[in-house]
Design a protein around this motif. Structure first.
Motif, mmCIF file in Angstrom:
data_model
loop_
_atom_site.group_PDB
_atom_site.id
_atom_site.type_symbol
_atom_site.label_atom_id
_atom_site.label_comp_id
_atom_site.label_asym_id
_atom_site.label_seq_id
_atom_site.Cartn_x
_atom_site.Cartn_y
_atom_site.Cartn_z
ATOM 1 N N THR A 187 -0.383 -4.116 -17.177
ATOM 2 C CA THR A 187 0.467 -3.645 -16.085
ATOM 3 C C THR A 187 -0.272 -2.612 -15.238
ATOM 4 O OG1 THR A 187 2.467 -4.033 -17.409
ATOM 5 C CG2 THR A 187 2.671 -2.581 -15.500
ATOM 6 N N SER A 188 -1.019 -1.721 -15.882
ATOM 7 C CA SER A 188 -1.809 -0.724 -15.154
ATOM 8 C C SER A 188 -2.893 -1.402 -14.323
ATOM 9 C CB SER A 188 -2.448 0.265 -16.133
ATOM 10 O OG SER A 188 -1.454 1.004 -16.820
ATOM 11 N N ALA A 189 -3.537 -2.419 -14.923
ATOM 12 C CA ALA A 189 -4.573 -3.153 -14.188
ATOM 13 C C ALA A 189 -3.970 -3.851 -12.976
ATOM 14 C CB ALA A 189 -5.244 -4.173 -15.103
ATOM 15 N N LEU A 190 -2.767 -4.387 -13.124
ATOM 16 C CA LEU A 190 -2.103 -5.058 -12.010
ATOM 17 C C LEU A 190 -1.791 -4.069 -10.890
ATOM 18 C CD1 LEU A 190 -0.810 -7.580 -10.799
ATOM 19 C CD2 LEU A 190 1.286 -7.024 -12.055
ATOM 20 N N ALA A 191 -1.310 -2.899 -11.258
ATOM 21 C CA ALA A 191 -1.002 -1.883 -10.256
ATOM 22 C C ALA A 191 -2.267 -1.477 -9.486
ATOM 23 C CB ALA A 191 -0.366 -0.669 -10.912
ATOM 24 N N GLU A 192 -3.384 -1.400 -10.192
ATOM 25 C CA GLU A 192 -4.643 -1.028 -9.549
ATOM 26 C C GLU A 192 -5.091 -2.092 -8.555
ATOM 27 O OE1 GLU A 192 -9.304 -0.016 -10.732
ATOM 28 O OE2 GLU A 192 -7.793 -0.297 -12.294
ATOM 29 N N VAL A 193 -4.981 -3.354 -8.956
ATOM 30 C CA VAL A 193 -5.371 -4.446 -8.050
ATOM 31 C C VAL A 193 -4.472 -4.458 -6.820
ATOM 32 C CG1 VAL A 193 -5.566 -6.949 -7.801
ATOM 33 C CG2 VAL A 193 -6.323 -5.856 -9.901
ATOM 34 N N GLU A 194 -3.184 -4.223 -7.018
ATOM 35 C CA GLU A 194 -2.261 -4.233 -5.891
ATOM 36 C C GLU A 194 -2.535 -3.077 -4.934
ATOM 37 O OE1 GLU A 194 1.518 -4.380 -7.844
ATOM 38 O OE2 GLU A 194 1.532 -6.587 -7.903
ATOM 39 N N ARG A 195 -2.956 -1.932 -5.475
ATOM 40 C CA ARG A 195 -3.342 -0.823 -4.603
ATOM 41 C C ARG A 195 -4.575 -1.183 -3.780
ATOM 42 N NH1 ARG A 195 -1.992 2.363 -9.182
ATOM 43 N NH2 ARG A 195 -4.190 2.417 -9.810
ATOM 44 N N ASP A 196 -5.533 -1.846 -4.429
ATOM 45 C CA ASP A 196 -6.747 -2.256 -3.718
ATOM 46 C C ASP A 196 -6.421 -3.275 -2.627
ATOM 47 O OD1 ASP A 196 -8.264 -0.589 -5.291
ATOM 48 O OD2 ASP A 196 -8.892 -2.171 -6.686
ATOM 49 N N ALA B 191 -3.598 -3.542 -1.028
ATOM 50 C CA ALA B 191 -2.922 -2.823 0.051
ATOM 51 C C ALA B 191 -3.928 -2.077 0.914
ATOM 52 C CB ALA B 191 -1.895 -1.852 -0.533
ATOM 53 N N GLU B 192 -4.976 -1.563 0.288
ATOM 54 C CA GLU B 192 -6.006 -0.844 1.032
ATOM 55 C C GLU B 192 -6.773 -1.778 1.953
ATOM 56 O OE1 GLU B 192 -10.264 1.383 0.158
ATOM 57 O OE2 GLU B 192 -8.758 1.304 -1.422
ATOM 58 N N VAL B 193 -7.093 -2.959 1.455
ATOM 59 C CA VAL B 193 -7.834 -3.930 2.269
ATOM 60 C C VAL B 193 -6.969 -4.445 3.413
ATOM 61 C CG1 VAL B 193 -8.931 -6.197 2.239
ATOM 62 C CG2 VAL B 193 -9.355 -4.589 0.383
ATOM 63 N N GLY B 194 -5.663 -4.584 3.144
ATOM 64 C CA GLY B 194 -4.755 -5.046 4.192
ATOM 65 C C GLY B 194 -4.941 -6.526 4.505
ATOM 66 N N PRO B 195 -4.446 -6.972 5.648
ATOM 67 C CA PRO B 195 -4.529 -8.396 6.028
ATOM 68 C C PRO B 195 -5.931 -8.768 6.507
ATOM 69 C CG PRO B 195 -3.522 -7.178 7.783
ATOM 70 C CD PRO B 195 -3.738 -6.186 6.669
ATOM 71 N N ALA B 196 -6.910 -8.540 5.641
ATOM 72 C CA ALA B 196 -8.310 -8.711 6.046
ATOM 73 C C ALA B 196 -8.637 -10.155 6.405
ATOM 74 C CB ALA B 196 -9.236 -8.221 4.932
ATOM 75 N N ARG B 197 -8.101 -11.095 5.645
ATOM 76 C CA ARG B 197 -8.440 -12.495 5.925
ATOM 77 C C ARG B 197 -7.880 -12.926 7.273
ATOM 78 N NH1 ARG B 197 -6.657 -17.134 1.785
ATOM 79 N NH2 ARG B 197 -4.593 -16.486 2.514
ATOM 80 N N GLU B 198 -6.643 -12.495 7.577
ATOM 81 C CA GLU B 198 -6.042 -12.855 8.857
ATOM 82 C C GLU B 198 -6.836 -12.277 10.026
ATOM 83 O OE1 GLU B 198 -4.513 -11.725 6.251
ATOM 84 O OE2 GLU B 198 -2.633 -12.794 5.864
#
Length: 210
Positions: A79-88, A90-97
């Protein structure tokens, strides 16, 4: 201006991105898009681990406190690892778009000029448009064939999907062995088309990043 400084305003109309900014930002946008793709794959993997850990915790008897503690620790770590990935993410944002937007704008600029890349880009665009239609259609036909083989669908639906592709069902297709053979052929063709699509996208990027 760097992509990082503009990512927060990506929800604005696309015409706010001037053409002169494309060359400056395209490679930076590509790096961020690649990072997003890696994070997205990791997110999918960690979500699967969290779900598995939850099932394992639910399966442990409440009387076995040692195993409960082990399962809870495992779930907490995932769960902690998932939260970390989700923060990352969010930081990257809609980069692919953003990257796809910048690629499209550069493609428009090249097409509107006398740049010799324009003709090849036009042909690549035509082929990609065809693949966007053919590949999903073949995947649907393959899925319908597998569903018929495993009793989750009907032969009639498989035949309809084949006809939608413009392919006539041969006499042997109605048998299970015939359906299996055609489904395997469709799988091979889907793999070839997916590889072609990847090569075309890579060539498009190569031309535009020039």
């Amino acid at each position: 201006m760097l992509v990082l400084n503009r990512i927060e305003t990506f929800d604005r109309p696309s015409d706010v991105i001037p053409f002169e900014m494309i060359d400056e930002d395209l490679r930076t946008a590509r790096q961020r898009a690649r990072r997003w793709e890696g994070l997205s794959e990791r997110h999918t993997a960690v979500v699967a681990l969290v779900r598995k850990a939850r099932r394992e915790l639910d399966a442990v008897g409440v009387w076995d406190q040692e195993q409960v503690a082990v399962a809870e620790t495992r779930l907490g770590a995932y769960t902690s690892a998932l939260a970390e990935v989700e923060r990352d993410l969010a930081e990257v944002g809609p980069a692919r778009e953003l990257y796809e937007e910048l690629l499209a704008r550069e493609e428009q600029r090249v097409a509107a000029s006398a740049d010799p890349r324009g003709a090849e880009l036009l042909e690549i665009g035509r082929l990609l448009a065809e693949l966007d239609v053919e590949l999903p259609a073949r995947e649907r036909a393959r899925a319908a064939g597998l569903a018929a083989l495993h009793g989750r669908g009907t032969v009639g639906e498989f035949v309809r999907q084949m006809e939608a592709l413009g392919l006539m069902a041969e006499d042997g297709v109605q048998g299970m062995s015939g359906i299996r053979q055609v489904a395997e052929q469709l799988e091979d063709r889907c793999r070839e088309l997916a590889q072609l699509r990847d090569r075309l996208w890579a060539r498009r990027e190569e031309l535009l990043l020039g």
